[in-house]
Scaffold this motif. Structure first.
Motif, PDB file in Angstrom:
ATOM      1  N   TYR A  84      -5.842   3.739   2.611  1.00  0.00           N
ATOM      2  CA  TYR A  84      -4.695   3.948   1.725  1.00  0.00           C
ATOM      3  C   TYR A  84      -5.188   4.415   0.358  1.00  0.00           C
ATOM      4  CZ  TYR A  84      -2.218   1.280   5.261  1.00  0.00           C
ATOM      5  OH  TYR A  84      -1.697   0.840   6.447  1.00  0.00           O
ATOM      6  N   ARG A  85      -4.486   5.386  -0.221  1.00  0.00           N
ATOM      7  CA  ARG A  85      -4.872   5.908  -1.541  1.00  0.00           C
ATOM      8  C   ARG A  85      -4.633   4.863  -2.636  1.00  0.00           C
ATOM      9  NH1 ARG A  85      -5.888  10.806  -3.818  1.00  0.00           N
ATOM     10  NH2 ARG A  85      -5.166  11.975  -2.022  1.00  0.00           N
ATOM     11  N   ALA A  86      -3.543   4.098  -2.515  1.00  0.00           N
ATOM     12  CA  ALA A  86      -3.203   3.096  -3.533  1.00  0.00           C
ATOM     13  C   ALA A  86      -2.814   1.799  -2.833  1.00  0.00           C
ATOM     14  CB  ALA A  86      -2.048   3.595  -4.396  1.00  0.00           C
ATOM     15  N   PHE A  88     -12.146  -1.908  -2.218  1.00  0.00           N
ATOM     16  CA  PHE A  88     -11.462  -3.154  -1.862  1.00  0.00           C
ATOM     17  C   PHE A  88     -11.176  -3.203  -0.360  1.00  0.00           C
ATOM     18  CE2 PHE A  88      -7.837  -5.660  -0.726  1.00  0.00           C
ATOM     19  CZ  PHE A  88      -8.084  -6.866  -1.352  1.00  0.00           C
ATOM     20  N   GLN A  89     -10.608  -2.141   0.190  1.00  0.00           N
ATOM     21  CA  GLN A  89     -10.248  -2.130   1.607  1.00  0.00           C
ATOM     22  C   GLN A  89     -11.480  -2.299   2.499  1.00  0.00           C
ATOM     23  OE1 GLN A  89      -6.870   0.846   2.503  1.00  0.00           O
ATOM     24  NE2 GLN A  89      -7.611   1.406   0.457  1.00  0.00           N
ATOM     25  N   HIS A  90     -12.581  -1.662   2.106  1.00  0.00           N
ATOM     26  CA  HIS A  90     -13.837  -1.780   2.864  1.00  0.00           C
ATOM     27  C   HIS A  90     -14.306  -3.236   2.869  1.00  0.00           C
ATOM     28  CE1 HIS A  90     -17.949  -0.313   4.081  1.00  0.00           C
ATOM     29  NE2 HIS A  90     -18.246  -1.494   3.572  1.00  0.00           N
ATOM     30  N   GLU A  91     -14.336  -3.855   1.688  1.00  0.00           N
ATOM     31  CA  GLU A  91     -14.812  -5.244   1.586  1.00  0.00           C
ATOM     32  C   GLU A  91     -13.828  -6.215   2.232  1.00  0.00           C
ATOM     33  OE1 GLU A  91     -17.834  -5.504   0.923  1.00  0.00           O
ATOM     34  OE2 GLU A  91     -18.051  -3.516   0.041  1.00  0.00           O
ATOM     35  N   TYR A  92     -12.545  -5.942   2.079  1.00  0.00           N
ATOM     36  CA  TYR A  92     -11.524  -6.788   2.693  1.00  0.00           C
ATOM     37  C   TYR A  92     -11.663  -6.781   4.213  1.00  0.00           C
ATOM     38  CZ  TYR A  92      -6.921  -8.921   3.379  1.00  0.00           C
ATOM     39  OH  TYR A  92      -5.887  -9.763   3.741  1.00  0.00           O
ATOM     40  N   ASP A  93     -12.014  -5.631   4.774  1.00  0.00           N
ATOM     41  CA  ASP A  93     -12.276  -5.562   6.211  1.00  0.00           C
ATOM     42  C   ASP A  93     -13.349  -6.564   6.625  1.00  0.00           C
ATOM     43  OD1 ASP A  93     -10.389  -3.655   6.897  1.00  0.00           O
ATOM     44  OD2 ASP A  93     -11.830  -2.017   7.138  1.00  0.00           O
ATOM     45  N   HIS A  94     -14.381  -6.729   5.798  1.00  0.00           N
ATOM     46  CA  HIS A  94     -15.433  -7.703   6.125  1.00  0.00           C
ATOM     47  C   HIS A  94     -14.858  -9.119   6.235  1.00  0.00           C
ATOM     48  CE1 HIS A  94     -18.984  -5.235   6.168  1.00  0.00           C
ATOM     49  NE2 HIS A  94     -18.705  -4.727   4.983  1.00  0.00           N
ATOM     50  N   HIS A 141       0.842  -1.200   0.000  1.00  0.00           N
ATOM     51  CA  HIS A 141       0.000   0.000   0.000  1.00  0.00           C
ATOM     52  C   HIS A 141       0.869   1.240   0.000  1.00  0.00           C
ATOM     53  CE1 HIS A 141       0.901   0.681   4.255  1.00  0.00           C
ATOM     54  NE2 HIS A 141       0.653  -0.613   4.442  1.00  0.00           N
ATOM     55  N   SER A 142       0.283   2.321  -0.433  1.00  0.00           N
ATOM     56  CA  SER A 142       0.963   3.609  -0.425  1.00  0.00           C
ATOM     57  C   SER A 142       1.130   4.086   1.007  1.00  0.00           C
ATOM     58  CB  SER A 142       0.153   4.631  -1.226  1.00  0.00           C
ATOM     59  OG  SER A 142      -1.115   4.837  -0.598  1.00  0.00           O
ATOM     60  N   ASP A 143       2.023   5.036   1.193  1.00  0.00           N
ATOM     61  CA  ASP A 143       2.144   5.679   2.497  1.00  0.00           C
ATOM     62  C   ASP A 143       0.998   6.659   2.710  1.00  0.00           C
ATOM     63  OD1 ASP A 143       4.483   4.338   3.132  1.00  0.00           O
ATOM     64  OD2 ASP A 143       5.758   5.900   2.269  1.00  0.00           O
ATOM     65  N   GLU A 144       0.471   7.177   1.612  1.00  0.00           N
ATOM     66  CA  GLU A 144      -0.565   8.205   1.692  1.00  0.00           C
ATOM     67  C   GLU A 144      -1.918   7.601   2.079  1.00  0.00           C
ATOM     68  OE1 GLU A 144      -2.398  11.884  -0.915  1.00  0.00           O
ATOM     69  OE2 GLU A 144      -1.069  10.442  -1.873  1.00  0.00           O
ATOM     70  N   VAL A 145      -2.514   8.204   3.088  1.00  0.00           N
ATOM     71  CA  VAL A 145      -3.841   7.821   3.563  1.00  0.00           C
ATOM     72  C   VAL A 145      -4.771   9.003   3.327  1.00  0.00           C
ATOM     73  CG1 VAL A 145      -5.190   7.213   5.624  1.00  0.00           C
ATOM     74  CG2 VAL A 145      -2.908   6.231   5.292  1.00  0.00           C
ATOM     75  N   THR A 152      -6.439   2.152  -7.093  1.00  0.00           N
ATOM     76  CA  THR A 152      -6.223   3.478  -6.524  1.00  0.00           C
ATOM     77  C   THR A 152      -7.565   4.143  -6.237  1.00  0.00           C
ATOM     78  OG1 THR A 152      -6.146   4.518  -8.716  1.00  0.00           O
ATOM     79  CG2 THR A 152      -4.034   3.820  -7.772  1.00  0.00           C
ATOM     80  N   GLU A 153      -7.494   5.193  -5.430  1.00  0.00           N
ATOM     81  CA  GLU A 153      -8.628   6.076  -5.146  1.00  0.00           C
ATOM     82  C   GLU A 153      -9.869   5.295  -4.702  1.00  0.00           C
ATOM     83  OE1 GLU A 153      -7.906   9.234  -5.014  1.00  0.00           O
ATOM     84  OE2 GLU A 153      -6.014   9.187  -6.105  1.00  0.00           O
ATOM     85  N   PHE A 154     -11.001   5.530  -5.368  1.00  0.00           N
ATOM     86  CA  PHE A 154     -12.277   4.948  -4.939  1.00  0.00           C
ATOM     87  C   PHE A 154     -12.281   3.418  -5.037  1.00  0.00           C
ATOM     88  CE2 PHE A 154     -16.910   4.050  -5.452  1.00  0.00           C
ATOM     89  CZ  PHE A 154     -17.336   4.547  -4.231  1.00  0.00           C
TER      90      PHE A 154
END
Length: 174
Positions: free
Chosen positions: A114-116, A141-147, A90-94, A134-136
């Motif tokens: 993470y942005r990317a 992905f991150q939202h669903e991966y959390d599930h 993941h990118s450093d940018e949040v 990236t972006e949206f």
């Protein structure tokens, strides 16, 4: 036509349990689940859906970004089933962005992500992929991966003042 599946709601224990790896991607049960997730996602106007949200304990998620009533400014993306996915870099940018969830109806929260990201997964045909989002799309992905990890977006919110109703979100933000 595939049935529309019931969405597990916040408080259902399945949403707090880690999902299990899929052993046989070609199993008819898994392939049918993918089809049903796609139909359900379309009917519920979502941009992503994970198997635990429909009470199935598998490491399976769908990313399907497209403009709709819940996310009018979402970019277009072909619906993609990701089986046994992993976030590998993941990118450093949040960046913080507004998220909602079919399992937490009526609420939106400002969530840092993470942005990317770079992910690995197997598609429904059994082919391995390593892909960058990236972006949206990365946010979905991150939202669903959390599930798959037993988390919901509320667990990521840094301040309760960063919550609002869907109605207020659509009035203020969109």
């Amino acid at each position: 036509m595939s049935p529309i599946l019931n969405i597990a709601q916040l408080g259902d224990p399945i949403l707090r349990q880690p999902a299990q790896p899929i052993e046989d991607i070609h199993d008819l049960t898994i392939q049918t689940l993918i089809d049903n997730l796609l139909i359900t996602l379309t009917q519920k106007h979502g941009v992503g859906l994970a198997a635990p949200q429909v009470s199935q304990p598998y490491q399976l998620l769908i990313v399907a970004s497209h403009p709709n009533a819940r996310y009018p400014q979402a970019p277009e993306m072909e619906p993609t089933a990701l089986l046994n996915p992993h976030l590998v870099a993941h990118s450093d940018e949040v960046v913080s962005g507004w998220e909602g969830c079919l399992s937490v109806p009526g609420l939106r929260g400002l969530v840092p992500r993470y942005r990317a990201i770079e992910v690995e997964y197997t598609d429904r045909q059994g082919h391995f992929h390593r892909q960058q989002f990236t972006e949206f799309i990365a946010r979905i992905f991150q939202h669903e991966y959390d599930h798959l990890e037993g988390l919901v977006f509320l667990d990521r919110i840094e301040n309760n003042r960063h919550l609002m109703t869907d109605q207020e979100y659509l009035k203020q933000i969109v």
